[in-house]
Enzyme design. Structure first.
Site: not given
Ligand SMILES: CNCC(=O)c1nnc(C(C)(C)C)o1
Length: 313
Positions: A40, A107-108, A264, A292
Site C-alpha cells: 500500500g 511493494s510498500w 512491474d 507487480h
Molecule cells: C504503490 N503501492 C504499491 C503497493 O504497495 C501495493 N500494490 N498492491 C498492493 C496491495 C496488494 C496491498 C493491493 O500494495
C-alpha cells in the site's frame, strides 16, 4: 504456494492513544518466526498472504498496519508515518515474545521491511522482498505522473478523470484534497479511481476481479487515503534514504532475496537494480513474465523457494 490455513490465534494490540493493530498467528506455534509486511501502504493483509510460508516450519505473523484492514481507526492518517509503523513492528515483536524474526514484504511492504531492518538490524534474521519500492520522487513520478501512463493509456484516462485539467501537473498532490474531502461522494469517487489505477496495472494480464475490488469503498478509502498521505510526504524520508550506502551498510550482513517482475510498472525494476548495485550480496531474481503482483506464478514460486530456503535459519 502452500494451501490456505486459518490462524490459531488473533489479537488486538494498542500501540498509541489512537491506534490499535489487528494481528494473527498461524502455522507452527513454536516455529521459526516470520513477520509479513503488507503493501500500500493501507492495503491490509489477505488470508492468502499466509501461503508464502511452510506452516510446518514457520510461526507466521500477519498484522494490519495503522489504519489498514482490521486495525482501527480505519483509514486514520493521524500518527501514521513510516517511523510509527517501524515502532509498531517492534512493539508487536516484544508483545509476542519474539527475539528475532524473518521479514517478508512486497511493494510498500519492501519499503517498510528495509526501513525496519535499517532501524533494528539485530532483530532481522533474513529479508524476502518483492517489487522493490523505496518511495523516491522518481518512482512516484513514474507511476503517478508520466511513465506507466504510456503503457496503460485507457486506465490512465480514468485515473485522471476526477482531477481538473489545471491541477494535472501534480496528480498525487491534486488527489489529496479529494481523498480528504468532507463530502463522501467526492472522497469515495477519488478513492475508487485511485485504487482502480493500481489494480489495473498490478498484473501482466489485467485481472478484472482485482480491478473490481476497487469498488469496495471501505477498503479503497483506506488504501487510497493512506497511500496518498505517505506519498505527499515522500514516505517521511529523505529522497533515496533507503538506498544510501550508510543505511545499506547497517543490513549488508543480512541474507536477502529479492523477486522483481520484469514488467512491474507499479514499482519498476530500476529500483531493485539500484538496490543490487548498492548491496551486491543480495540475490536478485527478475521474473521475465511477471508484473507487480506477488500472485504472478513465476513470482510466487520464487518467493516460496526463498522462504523454504530460509526456514532453517
Ligand atoms: C504503490 N503501492 C504499491 C503497493 O504497495 C501495493 N500494490 N498492491 C498492493 C496491495 C496488494 C496491498 C493491493 O500494495
Amino acid at each position: 504456494m502452500y494451501p490456505p490455513i486459518e490462524p490459531y490465534e488473533t489479537g488486538k494490540l494498542k500501540v498509541s492513544d489512537i491506534h490499535t493493530l489487528y494481528y494473527e498467528l498461524s502455522g507452527k506455534k513454536d516455529g521459526n518466526p516470520i513477520v509479513f509486511l503488507h503493501g500500500g501502504p493501507g492495503g491490509g493483509t489477505d488470508p492468502l498472504d499466509r501461503s508464502f510460508f511452510d506452516p510446518s516450519k514457520y510461526k507466521i505473523v500477519l498484522f494490519d498496519q495503522r489504519g489498514s484492514g482490521n486495525s482501527t481507526p480505519t483509514a486514520s492518517l493521524e500518527e501514521n508515518t513510516t517511523w510509527d509503523l517501524v515502532k509498531d513492528i517492534e512493539k508487536l515483536r516484544e508483545h509476542l515474545g519474539i527475539d528475532k524474526w524473518h521479514v517478508f514484504g512486497g511493494s510498500w511492504g519492501s519499503t517498510l521491511s528495509l526501513a525496519y531492518a535499517q532501524s533494528h538490524p539485530d532483530r532481522v534474521k533474513t529479508l524476502v522482498l518483492r517489487g522493490i519500492f523505496t518511495l523516491r520522487k522518481s518512482e512516484l513520478r513514474f507511476f503517478y505522473q508520466d511513465g506507466a501512463s504510456h503503457i496503460f493509456p485507457e486506465a490512465w484516462e480514468e485515473f485522471i478523470a476526477p482531477i481538473p485539467e489545471a491541477e494535472r501537473g501534480d496528480i498525487v498532490l491534486a488527489y489529496h484534497p479529494q481523498l480528504n474531502s468532507e463530502d463522501d461522494e467526492t472522497r469515495l469517487r477519488a478513492a475508487r479511481a485511485w485504487t482502480k489505477w493500481e489494480m489495473w496495472t498490478s498484473k501482466l494480464h489485467v485481472d478484472p476481479k482485482q480491478v473490481a475490488e476497487a469498488d469496495d469503498s471501505e477498503w479503497s478509502n483506506a488504501f487510497a487515503r493512506i497511500e496518498n498521505h505517505y506519498f505527499v510526504n515522500n514516505g517521511f524520508m529523505r529522497d533515496g534514504q533507503l538506498l544510501e550506502k550508510q543505511e545499506i551498510d547497517k543490513i549488508r550482513h543480512i541474507p536477502c532475496v529479492v523477486v522483481q517482475g520484469r514488467y512491474d510498472v507499479v514499482c519498476p525494476a530500476t529500483t531493485a537494480y539500484a538496490l543490487k548495485k548498492v548491496w551486491p550480496e543480495i540475490t536478485l531474481h527478475i521474473v521475465p513474465d511477471a508484473g507487480h503482483s506477488s500472485r504472478e506464478p513465476g513470482t510466487s514460486k520464487l518467493l516460496v523457494k526463498a522462504t523454504d530456503e530460509f526456514a532453517h535459519i
